[in-house]
Design a protein around this motif. Sequence first.
Motif, PDB file in Angstrom:
ATOM      1  N   HIS A 167      12.935  23.115  67.338  1.00  0.00           N
ATOM      2  CA  HIS A 167      12.638  23.471  65.948  1.00  0.00           C
ATOM      3  C   HIS A 167      13.914  23.670  65.144  1.00  0.00           C
ATOM      4  CE1 HIS A 167      11.259  26.009  62.560  1.00  0.00           C
ATOM      5  NE2 HIS A 167      10.132  25.310  62.675  1.00  0.00           N
ATOM      6  N   ARG A 168      14.902  24.360  65.719  1.00  0.00           N
ATOM      7  CA  ARG A 168      16.178  24.556  65.011  1.00  0.00           C
ATOM      8  C   ARG A 168      16.856  23.213  64.742  1.00  0.00           C
ATOM      9  NH1 ARG A 168      16.529  29.115  68.442  1.00  0.00           N
ATOM     10  NH2 ARG A 168      17.689  27.938  70.025  1.00  0.00           N
ATOM     11  N   PHE A 169      16.806  22.337  65.720  1.00  0.00           N
ATOM     12  CA  PHE A 169      17.421  21.025  65.570  1.00  0.00           C
ATOM     13  C   PHE A 169      16.719  20.216  64.476  1.00  0.00           C
ATOM     14  CE2 PHE A 169      17.146  16.521  67.209  1.00  0.00           C
ATOM     15  CZ  PHE A 169      18.409  16.132  66.780  1.00  0.00           C
ATOM     16  N   VAL A 170      15.401  20.151  64.543  1.00  0.00           N
ATOM     17  CA  VAL A 170      14.625  19.395  63.556  1.00  0.00           C
ATOM     18  C   VAL A 170      14.821  19.973  62.154  1.00  0.00           C
ATOM     19  CG1 VAL A 170      12.276  18.816  62.827  1.00  0.00           C
ATOM     20  CG2 VAL A 170      12.922  18.590  65.237  1.00  0.00           C
ATOM     21  N   LYS A 171      14.817  21.303  62.058  1.00  0.00           N
ATOM     22  CA  LYS A 171      15.020  21.937  60.755  1.00  0.00           C
ATOM     23  C   LYS A 171      16.395  21.570  60.185  1.00  0.00           C
ATOM     24  CE  LYS A 171      14.919  26.434  58.429  1.00  0.00           C
ATOM     25  NZ  LYS A 171      14.683  27.897  58.600  1.00  0.00           N
ATOM     26  N   GLY A 172      17.415  21.586  61.038  1.00  0.00           N
ATOM     27  CA  GLY A 172      18.752  21.238  60.574  1.00  0.00           C
ATOM     28  C   GLY A 172      18.827  19.818  60.051  1.00  0.00           C
ATOM     29  N   ILE A 173      18.222  18.872  60.792  1.00  0.00           N
ATOM     30  CA  ILE A 173      18.274  17.466  60.388  1.00  0.00           C
ATOM     31  C   ILE A 173      17.453  17.226  59.122  1.00  0.00           C
ATOM     32  CG2 ILE A 173      17.642  15.110  61.032  1.00  0.00           C
ATOM     33  CD1 ILE A 173      20.027  15.984  62.599  1.00  0.00           C
ATOM     34  N   LEU A 174      16.200  17.645  59.130  1.00  0.00           N
ATOM     35  CA  LEU A 174      15.310  17.313  58.017  1.00  0.00           C
ATOM     36  C   LEU A 174      15.672  18.060  56.741  1.00  0.00           C
ATOM     37  CD1 LEU A 174      11.847  17.011  59.808  1.00  0.00           C
ATOM     38  CD2 LEU A 174      13.410  15.187  59.107  1.00  0.00           C
ATOM     39  N   SER A 175      16.167  19.281  56.872  1.00  0.00           N
ATOM     40  CA  SER A 175      16.567  20.034  55.675  1.00  0.00           C
ATOM     41  C   SER A 175      17.771  19.389  54.993  1.00  0.00           C
ATOM     42  CB  SER A 175      16.887  21.489  56.040  1.00  0.00           C
ATOM     43  OG  SER A 175      15.746  22.135  56.538  1.00  0.00           O
ATOM     44  N   PHE A 176      18.532  18.624  55.730  1.00  0.00           N
ATOM     45  CA  PHE A 176      19.677  17.908  55.159  1.00  0.00           C
ATOM     46  C   PHE A 176      19.205  16.782  54.238  1.00  0.00           C
ATOM     47  CE2 PHE A 176      22.828  14.404  55.611  1.00  0.00           C
ATOM     48  CZ  PHE A 176      23.921  15.028  55.015  1.00  0.00           C
ATOM     49  N   TYR A 177      18.091  16.151  54.608  1.00  0.00           N
ATOM     50  CA  TYR A 177      17.597  15.011  53.827  1.00  0.00           C
ATOM     51  C   TYR A 177      16.516  15.408  52.820  1.00  0.00           C
ATOM     52  CZ  TYR A 177      20.071  12.176  57.263  1.00  0.00           C
ATOM     53  OH  TYR A 177      21.048  11.614  58.047  1.00  0.00           O
ATOM     54  N   TYR A 178      15.773  16.459  53.119  1.00  0.00           N
ATOM     55  CA  TYR A 178      14.712  16.909  52.221  1.00  0.00           C
ATOM     56  C   TYR A 178      15.059  18.307  51.718  1.00  0.00           C
ATOM     57  CZ  TYR A 178      11.964  13.078  54.215  1.00  0.00           C
ATOM     58  OH  TYR A 178      11.515  11.849  54.621  1.00  0.00           O
ATOM     59  N   ARG A 179      15.533  18.386  50.488  1.00  0.00           N
ATOM     60  CA  ARG A 179      15.988  19.672  49.937  1.00  0.00           C
ATOM     61  C   ARG A 179      14.854  20.454  49.284  1.00  0.00           C
ATOM     62  NH1 ARG A 179      21.703  19.514  50.013  1.00  0.00           N
ATOM     63  NH2 ARG A 179      22.193  17.973  51.633  1.00  0.00           N
ATOM     64  N   THR A 180      13.843  19.762  48.796  1.00  0.00           N
ATOM     65  CA  THR A 180      12.748  20.425  48.083  1.00  0.00           C
ATOM     66  C   THR A 180      11.413  19.897  48.583  1.00  0.00           C
ATOM     67  OG1 THR A 180      12.595  18.796  46.301  1.00  0.00           O
ATOM     68  CG2 THR A 180      14.206  20.594  46.021  1.00  0.00           C
ATOM     69  N   ASN A 181      10.357  20.631  48.283  1.00  0.00           N
ATOM     70  CA  ASN A 181       9.015  20.182  48.662  1.00  0.00           C
ATOM     71  C   ASN A 181       8.628  18.905  47.927  1.00  0.00           C
ATOM     72  OD1 ASN A 181       8.755  22.367  50.381  1.00  0.00           O
ATOM     73  ND2 ASN A 181       7.682  23.635  48.880  1.00  0.00           N
ATOM     74  N   SER A 182       9.119  18.737  46.732  1.00  0.00           N
ATOM     75  CA  SER A 182       8.793  17.515  45.988  1.00  0.00           C
ATOM     76  C   SER A 182       9.396  16.288  46.670  1.00  0.00           C
ATOM     77  CB  SER A 182       9.276  17.621  44.538  1.00  0.00           C
ATOM     78  OG  SER A 182      10.686  17.768  44.494  1.00  0.00           O
ATOM     79  N   ASP A 183      10.522  16.454  47.362  1.00  0.00           N
ATOM     80  CA  ASP A 183      11.088  15.347  48.126  1.00  0.00           C
ATOM     81  C   ASP A 183      10.094  14.865  49.189  1.00  0.00           C
ATOM     82  OD1 ASP A 183      13.459  15.550  46.712  1.00  0.00           O
ATOM     83  OD2 ASP A 183      14.468  16.748  48.251  1.00  0.00           O
ATOM     84  N   ILE A 184       9.386  15.806  49.781  1.00  0.00           N
ATOM     85  CA  ILE A 184       8.377  15.483  50.794  1.00  0.00           C
ATOM     86  C   ILE A 184       7.186  14.775  50.151  1.00  0.00           C
ATOM     87  CG2 ILE A 184       6.722  16.482  52.440  1.00  0.00           C
ATOM     88  CD1 ILE A 184       9.549  16.749  53.439  1.00  0.00           C
ATOM     89  N   GLU A 185       6.667  15.352  49.103  1.00  0.00           N
ATOM     90  CA  GLU A 185       5.460  14.816  48.467  1.00  0.00           C
ATOM     91  C   GLU A 185       5.688  13.418  47.906  1.00  0.00           C
ATOM     92  OE1 GLU A 185       2.815  18.242  46.671  1.00  0.00           O
ATOM     93  OE2 GLU A 185       4.894  18.481  45.980  1.00  0.00           O
ATOM     94  N   ASN A 186       6.919  13.123  47.515  1.00  0.00           N
ATOM     95  CA  ASN A 186       7.219  11.847  46.867  1.00  0.00           C
ATOM     96  C   ASN A 186       7.797  10.797  47.820  1.00  0.00           C
ATOM     97  OD1 ASN A 186       6.400  12.808  44.323  1.00  0.00           O
ATOM     98  ND2 ASN A 186       8.395  13.796  44.009  1.00  0.00           N
ATOM     99  N   ASP A 187       7.660  11.024  49.130  1.00  0.00           N
ATOM    100  CA  ASP A 187       8.142  10.067  50.124  1.00  0.00           C
ATOM    101  C   ASP A 187       6.951   9.268  50.654  1.00  0.00           C
ATOM    102  OD1 ASP A 187       9.006   8.708  52.405  1.00  0.00           O
ATOM    103  OD2 ASP A 187      10.457  10.259  52.941  1.00  0.00           O
ATOM    104  N   PRO A 188       6.748   8.045  50.147  1.00  0.00           N
ATOM    105  CA  PRO A 188       5.545   7.290  50.527  1.00  0.00           C
ATOM    106  C   PRO A 188       5.514   6.913  52.006  1.00  0.00           C
ATOM    107  CG  PRO A 188       7.042   5.895  49.259  1.00  0.00           C
ATOM    108  CD  PRO A 188       7.587   7.303  49.193  1.00  0.00           C
ATOM    109  N   GLU A 189       6.675   6.591  52.607  1.00  0.00           N
ATOM    110  CA  GLU A 189       6.680   6.218  54.035  1.00  0.00           C
ATOM    111  C   GLU A 189       6.259   7.396  54.902  1.00  0.00           C
ATOM    112  OE1 GLU A 189       9.748   3.470  52.103  1.00  0.00           O
ATOM    113  OE2 GLU A 189       9.481   5.645  52.153  1.00  0.00           O
ATOM    114  N   LEU A 190       6.763   8.568  54.566  1.00  0.00           N
ATOM    115  CA  LEU A 190       6.415   9.785  55.301  1.00  0.00           C
ATOM    116  C   LEU A 190       4.917  10.058  55.213  1.00  0.00           C
ATOM    117  CD1 LEU A 190       7.711  12.199  56.822  1.00  0.00           C
ATOM    118  CD2 LEU A 190       7.847  13.360  54.610  1.00  0.00           C
ATOM    119  N   GLN A 191       4.365   9.932  54.011  1.00  0.00           N
ATOM    120  CA  GLN A 191       2.945  10.215  53.805  1.00  0.00           C
ATOM    121  C   GLN A 191       2.059   9.171  54.500  1.00  0.00           C
ATOM    122  OE1 GLN A 191       2.115  13.025  52.734  1.00  0.00           O
ATOM    123  NE2 GLN A 191       3.945  13.739  51.643  1.00  0.00           N
ATOM    124  N   LYS A 192       2.506   7.920  54.539  1.00  0.00           N
ATOM    125  CA  LYS A 192       1.748   6.896  55.274  1.00  0.00           C
ATOM    126  C   LYS A 192       1.769   7.193  56.772  1.00  0.00           C
ATOM    127  CE  LYS A 192       2.519   3.055  52.043  1.00  0.00           C
ATOM    128  NZ  LYS A 192       3.231   1.756  51.860  1.00  0.00           N
TER     129      LYS A 192
END
Length: 506
Positions: A315-340
């Motif tokens: 979890h610490r590892f994943v949080k470190g990696i993903l938080s680097f690329y996704y800074r806000t919740n809107s980054d998540i919501e607006n990522d079509p590949e992730l949502q697919k």
Amino acid sequence: MVHIWDSYEEGLPHCIKADKPHDLPPEVTFSYTKEFGFGYTLFTRLVQMFVLIYLLTAEYVHLHWKDDDFFGYQFLNGVNPMMIRRCDTLPDNLPLTDNMVFLHGQCNLAEEIKNGNIFLCDYKVLDDIPTNVINGKKQYLMAPLVLLQKTEENKMMPIAIQLKQKPAVDNPIFFPTDSEYDWLLAKIFVRSADFNVHQLNTHLLRTHLLAEVFAVSLLRNVPMVHPLYKLLVPHTRYTLYINMLARLRLISPDGVFNHFAASGGEGMSEILRRSLSSLTYTSLCIPDDIAERGLENVPHFYYKDDGFEIWKTIHRFVKGILSFYYRTNSDIENDPELQKWIKEIFEYGFLSLTSTGIPQKFTTVDELIKFVTMVIFTGSAQHAALSIGQYDYASWMPNTPISLQLPPPTKKGDADEDTMLATFPDINTTVKGMDTMFLLSQQSTDFVPLGQYPEEHFTEDFPHKKIEEFQRELKALSNLINARNKTLKVPYTYLDPMKVENSVSI
């Protein structure tokens, strides 16, 4: 190559469409080293089996399989630690009273339940499952309820076993105070039931089949330049190929399981369907699962202890990696590949069953971090916990019968050693079961431990630093586990990070 979903059987998670292993794209097939190592002949494996049977845990199993405390121990630290849960109220279909149960200590049953010392394993998923015919003989598979007590010595001791779900005169409840072979046979039927649930539900469905779903959706929807792809693709190594082999050699109409297991054939498919329909997201996340089963304070529960630590490290590892690329919740919501990716997992893996609690979309960074942690944990640590020890516990057949060929006693007092021996499977069934368990327990010839990434996918410095931190933490955890194991009669090695593979590959 376009990766296409296929339905292997109705009511089961979808898989990749391919008729044979070599129809798969080259990047997901075995290496030459892996394929050569996997290609042992039956004779070679049998020679190795009988050399190894008296080593390590297998020797302890051989010596202690009849012991009640070891019977209870296996629900915590054997290859299927997923059945046991704290018992807050007795099930209506287990009609027990205080004067029927022999408890360790002075408390009565109601007090021990209130104190959190009574535990239950309920194999209701096996109720009325049609059973196999092997060597022309009908096989028997029960759906037992097992009641256990945590004693003052912190041992998990069985105190009652009912072998069928519905109470009846011809379905007695067995106790440790019964005759030697009445009680031993009851435990043997439980161990056989546990084998069938472990192989089909906790092992095949909850690690192999789900890992394939996560992988196929990743390959279909997430481009190679995407950070999620870079993070997860090492954890898909060989998964599609090994699952294709499983469908051809283990669970196909001509497969080992259909020919030699009590639940082979129609029963196998029904168990898988029932298991998927009752599967939940929380049961795939070890902190939630342990809490839901009321096992947080159970001592000497090394699957829980080591599993928690690996989960937190991932979890610490994943949080470190993903938080680097996704800074806000809107980054998540607006990522079509992730949502697919998550949409197809929900639709094709969990058959759009909202009861599973699997997300249909991601709306926050935290949601994504938890789900990706679960994906990596499932394909690495959880699979290791359920797979590595298979031969340890099944090499001595009486401890883990793949099938049984007499029905259980319908009254007490008649069973003897001859009854037990006649109940065990035929020799060819036993040998085939041992051979399969041996093969499925072996470390890959080109094994890659958790957290090692021979192929570099990330180009930035920050992910590389996080990978190095991840590796250091896993090594430190391995040292702690090895130090603890030196103090144990039966070392629990299955979640040592140095023995956990990065992906489902065997």
